[in-house]
Scaffold this motif. Structure first.
Motif, PDB file in Angstrom:
ATOM      1  N   ASN A 159      -8.364  -0.749   0.068  1.00 14.38           N
ATOM      2  CA  ASN A 159      -8.117  -0.016  -1.164  1.00 14.38           C
ATOM      3  C   ASN A 159      -6.700   0.556  -1.118  1.00 14.38           C
ATOM      4  O   ASN A 159      -5.968   0.401  -0.130  1.00 14.38           O
ATOM      5  CB  ASN A 159      -9.156   1.098  -1.332  1.00 14.38           C
ATOM      6  CG  ASN A 159      -9.249   1.983  -0.098  1.00 14.38           C
ATOM      7  OD1 ASN A 159      -8.238   2.453   0.411  1.00 14.38           O
ATOM      8  ND2 ASN A 159     -10.469   2.195   0.401  1.00 14.38           N
ATOM      9  N   ASP A 160      -6.294   1.248  -2.186  1.00 14.86           N
ATOM     10  CA  ASP A 160      -4.927   1.768  -2.260  1.00 14.86           C
ATOM     11  C   ASP A 160      -4.620   2.725  -1.112  1.00 14.86           C
ATOM     12  O   ASP A 160      -3.520   2.708  -0.553  1.00 14.86           O
ATOM     13  CB  ASP A 160      -4.703   2.486  -3.590  1.00 14.86           C
ATOM     14  CG  ASP A 160      -4.670   1.532  -4.772  1.00 14.86           C
ATOM     15  OD1 ASP A 160      -4.525   0.320  -4.538  1.00 14.86           O
ATOM     16  OD2 ASP A 160      -4.791   2.001  -5.921  1.00 14.86           O
ATOM     17  N   CYS A 161      -5.591   3.547  -0.759  1.00 13.82           N
ATOM     18  CA  CYS A 161      -5.374   4.523   0.310  1.00 13.82           C
ATOM     19  C   CYS A 161      -5.163   3.832   1.652  1.00 13.82           C
ATOM     20  O   CYS A 161      -4.270   4.199   2.424  1.00 13.82           O
ATOM     21  CB  CYS A 161      -6.572   5.474   0.387  1.00 13.82           C
ATOM     22  SG  CYS A 161      -6.365   6.818   1.597  1.00 13.82           S
ATOM     23  N   THR A 162      -5.979   2.819   1.951  1.00 15.31           N
ATOM     24  CA  THR A 162      -5.851   2.092   3.212  1.00 15.31           C
ATOM     25  C   THR A 162      -4.509   1.380   3.299  1.00 15.31           C
ATOM     26  O   THR A 162      -3.827   1.411   4.335  1.00 15.31           O
ATOM     27  CB  THR A 162      -6.980   1.059   3.367  1.00 15.31           C
ATOM     28  OG1 THR A 162      -8.235   1.716   3.277  1.00 15.31           O
ATOM     29  CG2 THR A 162      -6.881   0.341   4.702  1.00 15.31           C
ATOM     30  N   ILE A 163      -4.112   0.735   2.216  1.00 17.20           N
ATOM     31  CA  ILE A 163      -2.844   0.003   2.189  1.00 17.20           C
ATOM     32  C   ILE A 163      -1.673   0.960   2.418  1.00 17.20           C
ATOM     33  O   ILE A 163      -0.761   0.682   3.200  1.00 17.20           O
ATOM     34  CB  ILE A 163      -2.688  -0.748   0.856  1.00 17.20           C
ATOM     35  CG1 ILE A 163      -3.680  -1.916   0.808  1.00 17.20           C
ATOM     36  CG2 ILE A 163      -1.259  -1.259   0.675  1.00 17.20           C
ATOM     37  CD1 ILE A 163      -3.775  -2.600  -0.535  1.00 17.20           C
ATOM     38  N   HIS A 164      -1.700   2.101   1.740  1.00 15.46           N
ATOM     39  CA  HIS A 164      -0.611   3.069   1.869  1.00 15.46           C
ATOM     40  C   HIS A 164      -0.583   3.662   3.282  1.00 15.46           C
ATOM     41  O   HIS A 164       0.500   3.859   3.863  1.00 15.46           O
ATOM     42  CB  HIS A 164      -0.791   4.177   0.835  1.00 15.46           C
ATOM     43  CG  HIS A 164       0.419   5.027   0.644  1.00 15.46           C
ATOM     44  ND1 HIS A 164       1.637   4.516   0.228  1.00 15.46           N
ATOM     45  CD2 HIS A 164       0.614   6.368   0.808  1.00 15.46           C
ATOM     46  CE1 HIS A 164       2.525   5.495   0.152  1.00 15.46           C
ATOM     47  NE2 HIS A 164       1.933   6.626   0.509  1.00 15.46           N
ATOM     48  N   TRP A 165      -1.744   3.938   3.843  1.00 15.03           N
ATOM     49  CA  TRP A 165      -1.820   4.435   5.224  1.00 15.03           C
ATOM     50  C   TRP A 165      -1.232   3.412   6.191  1.00 15.03           C
ATOM     51  O   TRP A 165      -0.485   3.761   7.114  1.00 15.03           O
ATOM     52  CB  TRP A 165      -3.273   4.732   5.585  1.00 15.03           C
ATOM     53  CG  TRP A 165      -3.492   4.908   7.065  1.00 15.03           C
ATOM     54  CD1 TRP A 165      -3.131   5.963   7.838  1.00 15.03           C
ATOM     55  CD2 TRP A 165      -4.106   3.955   7.949  1.00 15.03           C
ATOM     56  NE1 TRP A 165      -3.492   5.744   9.150  1.00 15.03           N
ATOM     57  CE2 TRP A 165      -4.087   4.518   9.254  1.00 15.03           C
ATOM     58  CE3 TRP A 165      -4.683   2.698   7.756  1.00 15.03           C
ATOM     59  CZ2 TRP A 165      -4.612   3.851  10.353  1.00 15.03           C
ATOM     60  CZ3 TRP A 165      -5.203   2.036   8.858  1.00 15.03           C
ATOM     61  CH2 TRP A 165      -5.160   2.614  10.142  1.00 15.03           C
ATOM     62  N   PHE A 166      -1.552   2.154   5.997  1.00 12.67           N
ATOM     63  CA  PHE A 166      -1.060   1.106   6.881  1.00 12.67           C
ATOM     64  C   PHE A 166       0.465   1.006   6.805  1.00 12.67           C
ATOM     65  O   PHE A 166       1.134   0.765   7.813  1.00 12.67           O
ATOM     66  CB  PHE A 166      -1.699  -0.239   6.530  1.00 12.67           C
ATOM     67  CG  PHE A 166      -1.483  -1.295   7.564  1.00 12.67           C
ATOM     68  CD1 PHE A 166      -2.167  -1.255   8.775  1.00 12.67           C
ATOM     69  CD2 PHE A 166      -0.590  -2.337   7.343  1.00 12.67           C
ATOM     70  CE1 PHE A 166      -1.959  -2.227   9.750  1.00 12.67           C
ATOM     71  CE2 PHE A 166      -0.383  -3.312   8.306  1.00 12.67           C
ATOM     72  CZ  PHE A 166      -1.062  -3.256   9.514  1.00 12.67           C
ATOM     73  N   SER A 167       1.026   1.212   5.611  1.00 14.00           N
ATOM     74  CA  SER A 167       2.489   1.201   5.464  1.00 14.00           C
ATOM     75  C   SER A 167       3.114   2.318   6.284  1.00 14.00           C
ATOM     76  O   SER A 167       4.104   2.116   7.007  1.00 14.00           O
ATOM     77  CB  SER A 167       2.876   1.350   3.991  1.00 14.00           C
ATOM     78  OG  SER A 167       2.419   0.256   3.232  1.00 14.00           O
ATOM     79  N   HIS A 168       2.533   3.516   6.197  1.00 15.81           N
ATOM     80  CA  HIS A 168       3.047   4.636   6.980  1.00 15.81           C
ATOM     81  C   HIS A 168       2.883   4.384   8.477  1.00 15.81           C
ATOM     82  O   HIS A 168       3.744   4.778   9.280  1.00 15.81           O
ATOM     83  CB  HIS A 168       2.315   5.925   6.589  1.00 15.81           C
ATOM     84  CG  HIS A 168       2.860   6.572   5.359  1.00 15.81           C
ATOM     85  ND1 HIS A 168       3.989   7.372   5.376  1.00 15.81           N
ATOM     86  CD2 HIS A 168       2.451   6.525   4.059  1.00 15.81           C
ATOM     87  CE1 HIS A 168       4.241   7.807   4.160  1.00 15.81           C
ATOM     88  NE2 HIS A 168       3.330   7.311   3.332  1.00 15.81           N
ATOM     89  N   LEU A 169       1.803   3.738   8.856  1.00 15.74           N
ATOM     90  CA  LEU A 169       1.558   3.441  10.262  1.00 15.74           C
ATOM     91  C   LEU A 169       2.664   2.556  10.825  1.00 15.74           C
ATOM     92  O   LEU A 169       3.136   2.771  11.952  1.00 15.74           O
ATOM     93  CB  LEU A 169       0.199   2.746  10.409  1.00 15.74           C
ATOM     94  CG  LEU A 169      -0.316   2.502  11.835  1.00 15.74           C
ATOM     95  CD1 LEU A 169      -0.554   3.823  12.547  1.00 15.74           C
ATOM     96  CD2 LEU A 169      -1.607   1.677  11.788  1.00 15.74           C
ATOM     97  N   GLN A 170       3.104   1.586  10.047  1.00 14.26           N
ATOM     98  CA  GLN A 170       4.167   0.690  10.501  1.00 14.26           C
ATOM     99  C   GLN A 170       5.497   1.444  10.664  1.00 14.26           C
ATOM    100  O   GLN A 170       6.206   1.257  11.664  1.00 14.26           O
ATOM    101  CB  GLN A 170       4.334  -0.462   9.507  1.00 14.26           C
ATOM    102  CG  GLN A 170       3.119  -1.389   9.454  1.00 14.26           C
ATOM    103  CD  GLN A 170       3.276  -2.451   8.390  1.00 14.26           C
ATOM    104  OE1 GLN A 170       4.028  -3.410   8.565  1.00 14.26           O
ATOM    105  NE2 GLN A 170       2.584  -2.293   7.271  1.00 14.26           N
ATOM    106  N   ILE A 171       5.823   2.289   9.691  1.00 18.07           N
ATOM    107  CA  ILE A 171       7.052   3.075   9.783  1.00 18.07           C
ATOM    108  C   ILE A 171       6.990   4.019  10.975  1.00 18.07           C
ATOM    109  O   ILE A 171       7.950   4.152  11.745  1.00 18.07           O
ATOM    110  CB  ILE A 171       7.285   3.878   8.493  1.00 18.07           C
ATOM    111  CG1 ILE A 171       7.437   2.937   7.284  1.00 18.07           C
ATOM    112  CG2 ILE A 171       8.515   4.769   8.642  1.00 18.07           C
ATOM    113  CD1 ILE A 171       8.625   2.040   7.345  1.00 18.07           C
ATOM    114  N   ASP A 172       5.854   4.682  11.138  1.00 24.92           N
ATOM    115  CA  ASP A 172       5.706   5.648  12.229  1.00 24.92           C
ATOM    116  C   ASP A 172       5.818   4.973  13.597  1.00 24.92           C
ATOM    117  O   ASP A 172       6.306   5.584  14.561  1.00 24.92           O
ATOM    118  CB  ASP A 172       4.367   6.374  12.123  1.00 24.92           C
ATOM    119  CG  ASP A 172       4.323   7.346  10.958  1.00 24.92           C
ATOM    120  OD1 ASP A 172       5.399   7.672  10.422  1.00 24.92           O
ATOM    121  OD2 ASP A 172       3.210   7.770  10.572  1.00 24.92           O
TER     122      ASP A 172
END
Length: 213
Positions: A159-172
């Motif tokens: 979902n949108d929340c999971t996708i956005h979290w995964f994006s932050h995970l990659q940056i972090d």
């Protein structure tokens, strides 16, 4: 001040940018002084205002060689991913590794500017850069998922929340590595480990990666 093309040599602009890199590195954006920057560059404040509107504009010119290049690297990486088949996206990490090496080449070739970016994360221009990067990551994940075969069910974990979290995970993950003062080979190897880990987690949420082809 009246601005006429060619009335101030380009060498002056180069000296101002070099001086600004030193100033922002030492003092950060808030405490940086345009007078000190001009003094370091041995130019008048009038010369500075010939090229730059204000400290904000100067800061943007200082960080843009890195931020613009990084966005370009990621754009090319995403285009390569989307041109691959679903099978290679699921099974082949080589494109991720190639892009990771480019990112670290950029970082280790421009340590002072990268340090300025990382130490001024609250600055609006830096925030805007990271927001753009996150948006690119979100969009890329959505497009990659749209290529899944068979198509993902409506009850997908993505979902949108999971996708956005995964994006932050990659940056972090990248920021975490850069915060540990590793040399280039160590940093690159560590990012490969993290890519492998994150890819495994990503694929584990797909219904059946064995059927991707």
């Amino acid at each position: 001040m009246s601005r006429h093309a060619g009335s101030v040599p380009e060498e002056t602009k180069t000296r101002l940018l070099q001086s600004a890199v030193l100033e922002f590195s030492e003092f950060g954006f808030e405490k940086a002084s345009l007078r000190r920057i001009c003094s370091r560059a041995d130019v008048t404040t009038g010369a500075l205002y010939f090229f730059f509107q204000d400290k904000e504009d100067l800061f943007g010119h200082v960080i843009s060689p890195v931020t613009d290049r990084l966005l370009s690297i990621m754009k090319e990486h995403y285009e390569r991913e989307l041109s691959s088949s679903s099978f290679s996206i699921a099974k082949d990490e080589s494109e991720d590794f190639r892009a990771a090496e480019e990112v670290f080449d950029l970082f280790f070739d421009n340590p002072a500017i990268c340090s300025i970016i990382l130490n001024n994360r609250e600055h609006p221009l830096v925030c805007s850069f990271f927001d753009t990067l996150i948006q690119m990551l979100d969009c890329q994940t959505v497009q990659l998922l749209s290529q899944a075969k068979p198509p993902l069910p409506e009850s997908s974990y993505f979902n949108d929340c999971t996708i956005h979290w995964f994006s932050h995970l990659q940056i972090d993950a990248v920021l975490h590595i850069l915060s540990h003062n590793l040399d280039k080979p160590q940093a690159t190897e560590q990012l490969k480990i993290m890519i492998h880990f994150m890819r495994g987690g990503f694929l584990s949420l797909l219904p059946d990666t064995k059927n991707l082809k």
